[in-house]
Motif scaffolding. Structure first.
Motif, PDB file in Angstrom:
ATOM      1  N   ILE A   1       0.911  -1.232   0.048  1.00 15.17           N
ATOM      2  CA  ILE A   1       0.093   0.047   0.066  1.00 15.17           C
ATOM      3  C   ILE A   1       1.006   1.157  -0.039  1.00 15.17           C
ATOM      4  N   LEU A   2       0.657   2.297  -0.921  1.00 16.27           N
ATOM      5  CA  LEU A   2       1.352   3.299  -1.017  1.00 16.27           C
ATOM      6  C   LEU A   2       0.668   4.381  -0.515  1.00 16.27           C
ATOM      7  N   VAL A   3       1.222   5.227   0.475  1.00 16.32           N
ATOM      8  CA  VAL A   3       0.631   6.494   0.919  1.00 16.32           C
ATOM      9  C   VAL A   3       1.412   7.599   0.339  1.00 16.32           C
ATOM     10  N   ARG A   4       0.552   8.406  -0.599  1.00 14.90           N
ATOM     11  CA  ARG A   4       1.525   9.692  -0.999  1.00 14.90           C
ATOM     12  C   ARG A   4       0.666  10.914  -0.463  1.00 14.90           C
ATOM     13  N   VAL A   5       1.651  11.988  -0.023  1.00 17.54           N
ATOM     14  CA  VAL A   5       1.207  13.115   0.553  1.00 17.54           C
ATOM     15  C   VAL A   5       1.610  14.151  -0.664  1.00 17.54           C
ATOM     16  N   GLU A   6       0.711  14.970  -0.909  1.00 19.07           N
ATOM     17  CA  GLU A   6       0.952  15.852  -1.893  1.00 19.07           C
ATOM     18  C   GLU A   6       0.388  17.532  -1.402  1.00 19.07           C
ATOM     19  N   GLY A   7       1.238  18.561  -1.750  1.00 23.40           N
ATOM     20  CA  GLY A   7       0.705  19.875  -1.478  1.00 23.40           C
ATOM     21  C   GLY A   7       1.652  20.795  -2.170  1.00 23.40           C
ATOM     22  N   ASN A   8       1.096  22.000  -2.145  1.00 24.06           N
ATOM     23  CA  ASN A   8       2.084  23.177  -2.321  1.00 24.06           C
ATOM     24  C   ASN A   8       3.168  23.492  -1.628  1.00 24.06           C
ATOM     25  N   SER A   9       3.170  23.233  -0.335  1.00 22.48           N
ATOM     26  CA  SER A   9       4.191  23.669   0.693  1.00 22.48           C
ATOM     27  C   SER A   9       5.074  22.392   0.976  1.00 22.48           C
ATOM     28  N   GLU A  10       6.400  22.435   0.301  1.00 24.85           N
ATOM     29  CA  GLU A  10       7.274  21.455   0.555  1.00 24.85           C
ATOM     30  C   GLU A  10       7.490  21.179   2.239  1.00 24.85           C
ATOM     31  N   LYS A  11       7.597  22.048   2.955  1.00 25.79           N
ATOM     32  CA  LYS A  11       7.544  21.773   4.248  1.00 25.79           C
ATOM     33  C   LYS A  11       6.592  21.104   4.893  1.00 25.79           C
ATOM     34  N   ARG A  12       5.407  21.297   4.540  1.00 25.98           N
ATOM     35  CA  ARG A  12       4.061  20.892   4.922  1.00 25.98           C
ATOM     36  C   ARG A  12       4.080  19.443   4.602  1.00 25.98           C
TER      37      ARG A  12
ATOM     38  N   GLY B   1       3.600  21.781 -10.164  1.00 26.02           N
ATOM     39  CA  GLY B   1       4.078  22.652  -8.931  1.00 26.02           C
ATOM     40  C   GLY B   1       3.885  22.007  -7.453  1.00 26.02           C
ATOM     41  N   ARG B   2       3.414  20.950  -7.617  1.00 25.46           N
ATOM     42  CA  ARG B   2       3.356  20.223  -6.251  1.00 25.46           C
ATOM     43  C   ARG B   2       3.987  19.399  -5.712  1.00 25.46           C
ATOM     44  N   PHE B   3       4.418  19.375  -4.484  1.00 20.91           N
ATOM     45  CA  PHE B   3       5.511  18.774  -3.818  1.00 20.91           C
ATOM     46  C   PHE B   3       4.872  17.104  -3.477  1.00 20.91           C
ATOM     47  N   ARG B   4       5.673  16.065  -3.555  1.00 18.81           N
ATOM     48  CA  ARG B   4       5.134  14.746  -3.387  1.00 18.81           C
ATOM     49  C   ARG B   4       6.223  13.892  -2.428  1.00 18.81           C
ATOM     50  N   TRP B   5       5.673  13.304  -1.345  1.00 16.05           N
ATOM     51  CA  TRP B   5       6.359  12.636  -0.513  1.00 16.05           C
ATOM     52  C   TRP B   5       5.516  11.254  -0.433  1.00 16.05           C
ATOM     53  N   GLN B   6       6.296  10.384  -0.221  1.00 13.41           N
ATOM     54  CA  GLN B   6       5.419   8.875  -0.039  1.00 13.41           C
ATOM     55  C   GLN B   6       6.002   7.910   1.167  1.00 13.41           C
ATOM     56  N   LEU B   7       5.161   6.949   1.150  1.00 18.38           N
ATOM     57  CA  LEU B   7       5.607   5.918   2.300  1.00 18.38           C
ATOM     58  C   LEU B   7       5.120   4.699   1.575  1.00 18.38           C
TER      59      LEU B   7
END
Ligand code: ADP
Ligand code: ZN
Ligand code: ZN
Length: 740
Positions: free
Chosen positions: A646-657, A694-700
């Motif tokens: 299962i992949l959980v991806r976080v996306e948003g405009n603020s890299e820090k958040r 333009g959106r930042f993406r991190w994942q687990l």
């Protein structure tokens, strides 16, 4: 109907679980059946919902609101479809309402808007007060609140409200209820298609006949039965589908055929229309929302026997469904990866189970998932080992790019250029294939072919230009980009890629007299462009066709005698554990485009890595050998099909958040996992496509050998509210396909 209270259950297409209970006023009772679209008050709005059942509960606590209207002449969904949607939502860990929204055609969802209504007082006072309401509003007495605010300003609207010159009312625009007069096929089917009584089916080869007989037997027996039709390219799988469908129709049942989006060519539609006449429905995203809605209705009304659809067709309300076919079942486009991820291939199996239907998955290069299911006896495997025209599979010649390139940039080797020339001299057609897919920042040595890989995950590292380092996007491992190749000490380290446009230009310079066209997403923005190019290629008005994945899929061009693959490894080093599988599939499919009518087909496969098993086995058309080889490491590392992800991806405009939230999810997950050795947590780490639009993406990535441990983990995260954060998009992706 709950006889005493007239209560119904209504599903609302919003990211909520539902269903919700409403009362039906007497005057609407006649229409309040399961599957109907209803307008109901919901959170200060009036919205469209769908009746999914009769509420059996005698007593519901709290206030129950009345249904406002039941606008359509005909129902929209079926009770069965709702069960399926609920099942899917549960499986994919998504609210049922969101799955419903995804399932329904666009335009079926309705929501009221606030309208400003002129009161009698207002009309009167207005004339005296010297205010300037817009004349149109004065005449009609109603206007969208928003429009009024734009026209006179929100302060004036507030004032008018306070003085009771206007009131605000939630109003919904009337949903479209009429079907277009013209029957869909005439509108949308390719010119020249014969919508006729159906042509005669050709005689089957013994292999085809045996395969059809096995499927027909299961169809006659009734109930769920899954098959994997494993047939080499050109073996006539489509003909098998057509026969199986005919059997189904003869039994008075219906069939659904899913095809990868891109393969939904007019050619295939023509073939189905010729065979089954007007009883064919077609459904895909190339249609306008209105067209899709009309086709949905036509299918719902039972006027078609067989539907050809892209992945979203898995949700079509087809009653009496007896057969589901998934063509090119290995194709990654069956997986939707946006905010509501689902895999139409897997759902076809689930729907078949739920509705007691046969399911046929077909491919020349089955996904490992399906192949393993066949090995485990969950799917019956049926083989078509030879090509219909009797020809051999094309000969594949490997060209080593390490020793055959003139410079570091061009991918046209002297060997390939020669072969193209020879083919053109014979007035035969050439396809030049480049797997570009827009992401090729892997790091490789151009002298020895060495690729940098993560020591923890066995996937290739991604080169980050600015930081000048190599990173693993799964576990976060990173190392500085070395100046020399660690394997051979060469300085010729290669980062980056090459585009189809540049290849086209090079070819034009080399072969000024040849008619060259390019087929990729840029050159075919519109559907007509794609159809036009394919058509001209079929009519031999194009000599060389260059392109990306688009030329791979299912097209049947008899005239190609040379396929050139510019760099077979480009996809081999994607940071994805399926990279080798994808590469093998792609190479086999590309190679399969040639020699369809005779033995003369030839493939030139250029590669930095001629010894790699995906390349070697693709060159010798040895699917099973490749599978055996590549599945060893996957099994060891519990990657699918031997484990679950299962992949959980976080996306948003603020890299820090985005980063903060990903780290927070990571620590919550590790706390929840505490003491459970069945679960592996990879990350958090930036996604390989770290920034998109333009959106930042991190994942687990969560991994376990059996399905349940990671499901429970993600459910706990959801319950803790960890996977919701204002202003961030957090997507839970069960069985992810795209890990980038
Ligand atoms: P696949 O989908 O397995 O790649 P197709 O179904 O497209 O193969 O078949 C390849 C070609 O062979 C097509 O041109 C098709 O019309 C032809 N063909 C397949 N089976 C038959 C048959 N039984 N009789 C006549 N032509 C056939
Ligand atoms: Zn090297
Ligand atoms: Zn790693």
């Amino acid at each position: 109907m709950n006889t005493t209270q007239n209560l119904i259950d209504v599903a609302i297409p919003l990211p909520l679980e539902g269903p919700f209970t409403y009362r039906v006023p007497d005057e609407l009772l006649e229409r309040a059946h399961t599957g109907r679209r209803v307008l109901v008050p919901f959170r200060n709005k009036i919205r469209a919902g769908f009746v999914v059942g009769i509420c059996e509960n005698g007593h519901i606590p709290g206030e129950i609101k009345d249904v406002v209207d039941i606008p359509d002449e005909k129902p929209y969904t079926t009770a069965q479809l709702w069960s399926f949607i609920r099942w899917a939502a549960n499986y994919y860990l998504i609210p049922a309402g969101l799955m419903l929204k995804t399932a329904l055609p666009p335009g079926s969802d309705r929501k009221s808007k606030p309208w400003a209504i002129l009161t009698p007082d207002g009309k009167h006072e207005f004339t005296r007060s010297g205010h300037t309401f817009p004349p149109k509003f004065m005449k009609s007495g109603s206007i969208l609140r928003h429009d009024l605010e734009v026209l006179i300003g929100s302060a004036a609207v507030e004032e008018a409200l306070a003085k009771e010159w206007i009131t605000i009312e939630e109003r919904i625009s009337r949903p479209r209820t009429t079907l277009k007069k013209k029957h869909i096929p005439e509108l949308l089917y390719p010119a020249g298609a014969q919508v006729g009584p159906g042509e005669r089916a050709p005689e089957l080869t013994p292999d085809q006949a045996r395969t059809v007989a096995r499927i027909a037997e299961a169809l006659a027996g009734g109930g769920f039965h899954p098959f994997l039709v494993f047939g080499v390219t050109g073996s006539g799988k489509t003909e098998v589908y057509l026969h199986a469908i005919q059997t189904m129709i003869d039994m008075g049942k219906r069939a659904l055929v899913l095809v990868p989006e891109i393969a939904l060519t007019p050619q295939l539609a023509r073939r189905f229309l010729r065979r089954f006449g007007g009883g064919v429905g077609i459904f895909h995203s190339g249609f306008t929302p209105g067209q899709r809605l009309d086709e949905w209705r036509r299918i719902q009304s039972g006027k078609v026997n067989v539907v050809i659809a892209a992945r979203s067709g898995i949700f079509l309300p087809i009653e009496n469904l007896g057969l589901l076919i998934v063509d090119e079942e290995h194709d990654p486009s069956y997986k939707q990866e946006d905010s509501c991820p689902y895999n139409a291939r897997d759902m076809a199996i689930a729907r078949g189970k739920l509705e007691g239907a046969c399911v046929v998955l077909g491919s020349a290069t089955p996904s490992f998932e399906s192949f393993v299911n066949a090995q485990r006896g969950k799917i019956t495997r049926l083989d078509l080992p030879s090509r219909y025209h009797g020809g051999a599979l094309p000969a594949v010649e490997l060209v080593d790019l390490k020793t055959n390139t003139k410079n570091n940039r061009s991918f046209l080797t002297p060997r390939l250029i020669n072969a193209v020339r020879e083919t053109l001299d014979k007035h035969e057609q050439v396809v030049i294939f480049l797997n570009r897919r827009g992401f090729d920042t892997f790091a490789q040595c151009r002298s020895c072919g060495h690729v940098f890989k993560c020591p923890n995950c066995d996937i290739s590292l991604t080169h980050h230009k600015r930081a000048r380092d190599l990173r693993c996007h799964l576990c976060g491992f990173s190392q500085a980009a070395p100046p020399l190749c660690p394997a051979c000490t060469s300085e010729r380290l290669f980062f980056g890629g090459v585009g189809t446009q540049k290849v086209e230009e090079e070819l034009s310079a080399l072969f000024p007299d040849a008619r060259i066209e390019r087929l990729d997403r840029d050159s075919t923005r519109k559907r007509e462009d794609l159809e036009g190019i394919l058509d001209r290629f079929r009519k031999k008005e194009i000599d060389i066709l260059t392109g990306t994945q688009m030329i791979v899929k299912g097209h049947d061009f008899p005239g190609i005698s040379l396929v050139g693959i510019l760099c077979g490894d480009l996809s081999l080093h994607f940071p994805d554990f399926r990279a080798a599988e994808r590469t093998f599939q792609m190479l086999t499919q590309v190679a399969g485009r040639t020699g369809r009518e005779s033995d003369s087909g030839k493939v030139i496969l250029q590669t930095f890595d001629p010894d790699h098993e995906a390349i070697q086995y693709a060159a010798s058309h040895a699917y099973e050998d490749f599978f055996r080889k590549d599945s060893v490491l996957r099994e060891e590392l519990s990657y699918p099909p031997y484990g679950h992800l299962i992949l959980v991806r976080v996306e948003g405009n603020s890299e820090k958040r985005v980063e903060d939230r990903a780290i927070k999810i990571g620590s919550a997950a590790r706390r929840l996992k505490e003491g459970n050795p069945d679960i592996m947590i990879l990350g958090p780490a930036p996604s390989p496509r770290k920034k998109m639009v333009g959106r930042f993406r991190w994942q687990l990535l969560f991994k376990s050998a059996t399905r349940n441990p990671i499901r429970l983990l993600v459910k706990s995260l959801q319950e803790e509210g960890c996977l919701k954060s204002h202003g961030l998009k957090i997507v839970v992706n069960v069985d992810p396909v795209d890990l980038m």
